[in-house]
Design a protein around this motif. Sequence first.
Motif, PDB file in Angstrom:
ATOM      1  N   THR A 126       0.840  -1.200   0.000  1.00 22.37           N
ATOM      2  CA  THR A 126       0.000   0.000   0.000  1.00 22.37           C
ATOM      3  C   THR A 126       0.876   1.250   0.000  1.00 22.37           C
ATOM      4  O   THR A 126       2.033   1.230   0.418  1.00 22.37           O
ATOM      5  CB  THR A 126      -0.911  -0.004   1.233  1.00 22.37           C
ATOM      6  OG1 THR A 126      -0.105  -0.108   2.411  1.00 22.37           O
ATOM      7  CG2 THR A 126      -1.880  -1.179   1.179  1.00 22.37           C
ATOM      8  N   ASP A 127       0.284   2.344  -0.464  1.00 26.28           N
ATOM      9  CA  ASP A 127       1.031   3.602  -0.545  1.00 26.28           C
ATOM     10  C   ASP A 127       1.439   4.075   0.849  1.00 26.28           C
ATOM     11  O   ASP A 127       0.747   3.823   1.851  1.00 26.28           O
ATOM     12  CB  ASP A 127       0.172   4.686  -1.204  1.00 26.28           C
ATOM     13  CG  ASP A 127      -0.148   4.339  -2.651  1.00 26.28           C
ATOM     14  OD1 ASP A 127       0.399   3.348  -3.151  1.00 26.28           O
ATOM     15  OD2 ASP A 127      -0.947   5.081  -3.257  1.00 26.28           O
ATOM     16  N   SER A 128       2.580   4.761   0.895  1.00 26.83           N
ATOM     17  CA  SER A 128       3.053   5.314   2.162  1.00 26.83           C
ATOM     18  C   SER A 128       2.257   6.554   2.540  1.00 26.83           C
ATOM     19  O   SER A 128       1.496   7.103   1.730  1.00 26.83           O
ATOM     20  CB  SER A 128       4.535   5.666   2.054  1.00 26.83           C
ATOM     21  OG  SER A 128       4.714   6.801   1.212  1.00 26.83           O
ATOM     22  N   ARG A 129       2.406   7.022   3.777  1.00 24.65           N
ATOM     23  CA  ARG A 129       1.714   8.228   4.212  1.00 24.65           C
ATOM     24  C   ARG A 129       2.162   9.453   3.423  1.00 24.65           C
ATOM     25  O   ARG A 129       1.424  10.426   3.281  1.00 24.65           O
ATOM     26  CB  ARG A 129       1.956   8.454   5.715  1.00 24.65           C
ATOM     27  CG  ARG A 129       1.206   7.468   6.601  1.00 24.65           C
ATOM     28  CD  ARG A 129       1.528   7.702   8.060  1.00 24.65           C
ATOM     29  NE  ARG A 129       2.934   7.452   8.348  1.00 24.65           N
ATOM     30  CZ  ARG A 129       3.491   7.595   9.560  1.00 24.65           C
ATOM     31  NH1 ARG A 129       2.743   8.025  10.570  1.00 24.65           N
ATOM     32  NH2 ARG A 129       4.767   7.334   9.738  1.00 24.65           N
ATOM     33  N   GLU A 130       3.414   9.404   2.906  1.00 24.12           N
ATOM     34  CA  GLU A 130       3.910  10.513   2.087  1.00 24.12           C
ATOM     35  C   GLU A 130       3.420  10.435   0.653  1.00 24.12           C
ATOM     36  O   GLU A 130       3.728  11.302  -0.164  1.00 24.12           O
ATOM     37  CB  GLU A 130       5.439  10.542   2.100  1.00 24.12           C
ATOM     38  CG  GLU A 130       6.056  10.822   3.463  1.00 24.12           C
ATOM     39  CD  GLU A 130       6.118   9.567   4.333  1.00 24.12           C
ATOM     40  OE1 GLU A 130       5.858   8.463   3.795  1.00 24.12           O
ATOM     41  OE2 GLU A 130       6.398   9.701   5.540  1.00 24.12           O
ATOM     42  N   THR A 132       4.060   7.749  -1.489  1.00 29.72           N
ATOM     43  CA  THR A 132       4.916   6.918  -2.348  1.00 29.72           C
ATOM     44  C   THR A 132       4.165   5.666  -2.771  1.00 29.72           C
ATOM     45  O   THR A 132       3.674   4.910  -1.923  1.00 29.72           O
ATOM     46  CB  THR A 132       6.206   6.518  -1.617  1.00 29.72           C
ATOM     47  OG1 THR A 132       6.903   7.695  -1.214  1.00 29.72           O
ATOM     48  CG2 THR A 132       7.102   5.688  -2.532  1.00 29.72           C
ATOM     49  N   TRP A 134       4.460   2.237  -3.730  1.00 31.34           N
ATOM     50  CA  TRP A 134       5.491   1.186  -3.696  1.00 31.34           C
ATOM     51  C   TRP A 134       5.339   0.204  -4.847  1.00 31.34           C
ATOM     52  O   TRP A 134       6.324  -0.395  -5.289  1.00 31.34           O
ATOM     53  CB  TRP A 134       5.438   0.452  -2.355  1.00 31.34           C
ATOM     54  CG  TRP A 134       5.761   1.316  -1.179  1.00 31.34           C
ATOM     55  CD1 TRP A 134       4.934   1.683  -0.166  1.00 31.34           C
ATOM     56  CD2 TRP A 134       7.019   1.949  -0.906  1.00 31.34           C
ATOM     57  NE1 TRP A 134       5.571   2.502   0.718  1.00 31.34           N
ATOM     58  CE2 TRP A 134       6.868   2.680   0.293  1.00 31.34           C
ATOM     59  CE3 TRP A 134       8.246   1.985  -1.553  1.00 31.34           C
ATOM     60  CZ2 TRP A 134       7.895   3.422   0.851  1.00 31.34           C
ATOM     61  CZ3 TRP A 134       9.266   2.724  -1.002  1.00 31.34           C
ATOM     62  CH2 TRP A 134       9.094   3.431   0.192  1.00 31.34           C
ATOM     63  N   ASN A 180      13.829   5.486  -1.523  1.00 28.70           N
ATOM     64  CA  ASN A 180      12.639   4.728  -1.923  1.00 28.70           C
ATOM     65  C   ASN A 180      13.008   3.377  -2.516  1.00 28.70           C
ATOM     66  O   ASN A 180      12.341   2.360  -2.272  1.00 28.70           O
ATOM     67  CB  ASN A 180      11.822   5.531  -2.940  1.00 28.70           C
ATOM     68  CG  ASN A 180      11.026   6.646  -2.303  1.00 28.70           C
ATOM     69  OD1 ASN A 180      10.894   6.697  -1.083  1.00 28.70           O
ATOM     70  ND2 ASN A 180      10.516   7.546  -3.112  1.00 28.70           N
ATOM     71  N   ARG A 183      14.165   1.097   0.367  1.00 34.77           N
ATOM     72  CA  ARG A 183      13.066   0.799   1.274  1.00 34.77           C
ATOM     73  C   ARG A 183      12.081  -0.165   0.639  1.00 34.77           C
ATOM     74  O   ARG A 183      11.475  -1.003   1.324  1.00 34.77           O
ATOM     75  CB  ARG A 183      12.362   2.086   1.684  1.00 34.77           C
ATOM     76  CG  ARG A 183      13.161   2.955   2.656  1.00 34.77           C
ATOM     77  CD  ARG A 183      12.531   4.314   2.828  1.00 34.77           C
ATOM     78  NE  ARG A 183      11.189   4.213   3.408  1.00 34.77           N
ATOM     79  CZ  ARG A 183      10.304   5.198   3.416  1.00 34.77           C
ATOM     80  NH1 ARG A 183      10.616   6.365   2.850  1.00 34.77           N
ATOM     81  NH2 ARG A 183       9.122   5.041   3.969  1.00 34.77           N
ATOM     82  N   CYS A 184      11.908  -0.072  -0.677  1.00 33.63           N
ATOM     83  CA  CYS A 184      11.025  -1.012  -1.370  1.00 33.63           C
ATOM     84  C   CYS A 184      11.565  -2.436  -1.277  1.00 33.63           C
ATOM     85  O   CYS A 184      10.802  -3.387  -1.091  1.00 33.63           O
ATOM     86  CB  CYS A 184      10.858  -0.581  -2.826  1.00 33.63           C
ATOM     87  SG  CYS A 184       9.727  -1.623  -3.777  1.00 33.63           S
ATOM     88  N   LYS A 187      10.477  -4.347   1.713  1.00 35.04           N
ATOM     89  CA  LYS A 187       9.058  -4.634   1.893  1.00 35.04           C
ATOM     90  C   LYS A 187       8.554  -5.849   1.129  1.00 35.04           C
ATOM     91  O   LYS A 187       7.458  -6.354   1.417  1.00 35.04           O
ATOM     92  CB  LYS A 187       8.221  -3.415   1.449  1.00 35.04           C
ATOM     93  CG  LYS A 187       8.435  -2.162   2.296  1.00 35.04           C
ATOM     94  CD  LYS A 187       7.662  -0.984   1.701  1.00 35.04           C
ATOM     95  CE  LYS A 187       7.832   0.263   2.553  1.00 35.04           C
ATOM     96  NZ  LYS A 187       7.160   0.138   3.854  1.00 35.04           N
TER      97      LYS A 187
END
Length: 596
Positions: A126-130, A132, A134, A180, A183-184, A187
């Motif tokens: 799912t998309d990040s709070r910012e 992004t 993913w 990014n 970090r991807c 996940k």
Amino acid sequence: MAKPYLQCHRRFKNGKDHCYWSIAEKVRTHRGWVQRHLMYLGEINDSQKSAWTKLIDVFDTDRQQTTELALYPADRIVPEHASAYAVQVQLDQFELRRPRQWGACWVGCQLWDELELDEFWKDRLTDSREGTNWRHVLETLSIYRLIDPGSEWRLHRQWFKNSAMADLLEEDFSLAQKDNLYRCLDKVLEHREALFGHLRKRWEDLFGVKFEVLLYDLTSTYFESDPPFAEGDKRQYGYSRDKRSDCVQVVIALVVTPEGFPLAYEVMAGNTSDRTTLRGFLERIEKLHGKAERIWVMDRGIPTEEVLAEMRASDPPIHYLVGTPKGRLSRYEQQLLERPWQVVRDGVKVKLLAQDQEVYVLAQSTDRVSKERSMRQRQLKGLMARLKELQQMKLTRDQLLLKLGAAKARFPAGWRVVQTQVPKEGQEINASTFTFQLRKDKLRAVRRREGRYLLRSNLSQEDPAKLWQFYIQLTQVEAAFKDLKDDLSLRPIFHQLERRIEAHIFVAFIAYCLHVSLRARLKRFAPGLTPRSVLEKFAAMQMLDVHFPTRDGRELIFCRYTQPEKDHKLILAQLGWDLPPQSPPRISHNGQLLDD
């Protein structure tokens, strides 16, 4: 230019007349008409030839064109009825900016959509709070690995801005921020098992793939990182298939179908023995896809006698076909001599020998005989020339022994059939004290076994031709490893964290799935087209920003991909793909860009 046409190239090889096809066209130059090669198709059958010929005729028709009615040149008067929406463009001052690679990126996105990977990852990444996305980051990493593989740092610094991924995904450069990308990777690894199940369904739906026969093999890949590592780290020294014993490595086990579709993989410690991996993989496949009467095809050195006994005793039985060490051929050679040969295809024949609950298959290939014999002859020729050179050199005995060791390592196949005699301690080295000769008895024994290999299986009722065909399909695993290491540049790996090393391999696996999907589509129409050749062709399609200044001080911006050439159109028609419409133009207003 004249319309394209099919051209046949004939070649006589191995006693057969082969016909290879390509698409060409005639181009007029100041020197007259010359032929331009468009595309290589390989050997194609009559139905494929008819399909390509039909497409070539279709693409020779006139093309329809559309015109923009709201744009007017700056030197023309705008009609009164269009004064409310007309834009006067200074055509003589247009500029082309930001050329970037579009075609291959679009092909990668098409393959991603066909495998429904966006749907798979939608609830898992799912998309990040910012904000992004993913899923788009992972798609970019995978397509980058497919098209022009390299490091994440290179993707961030160079590749992303030179590609049209931002345009295709409706993103901007923030997608390729260095943090990014890393970090991807952190996940995705937890969803590996679920992806295996999703891909199996897609292989079945798209290509009708069956999973009764599974091919299993292992390889290794090395790292540019320095030990020591934490206890239990998978980066270890071991037997390197990349000839890099100086580097730490991990071992990768892979299961594919006979068509080359990957089913699952596992990353193990670099010092893992091949013989300890099979039991765990049998359990993994059974857990993922349930119990079934599957056939496992493996090379020698992977299964142990204990595991083979467990496979025979399981319920339902697990069938296997595995190569055997050459020593086992000596054990059954006398019994096999009494058996008749059975021809399974031109140049290939087999003998069967039933033993307890198994059957042994002795196969002999004429092509393999020729290959092994020519290799041995080259080795013998090179070794004999080197030994004659050593006879003429002024060397000490120790120097001679060192050079003989180097010759043995360089010509191992030739060394096995040559006998050498070295001078004793203190003797002078000359033609009488240092001699060598061909061992004709050893050569005769070796020649009797050229092109022969022994297989064993618990498929006692199967047709011998089918057993041989199963084993030959092991080359699909070797081809998968070759694609991963060479075409997708799996090695070397520069990550320093173990979890990111495994995530790097996972992204390479996803890219390989895209590669296999494209290869399967191409195989239906022309075996001479490879995924790499298609990606390289479409890489020629660029995207550019065309800037037209207007008389009122604004800029009209068209973001356009270049028109496909004839070979692009032919491939698109065969694959059933349609290029997307060009994006609508934008116009600037007080320094801001607005959608038209």
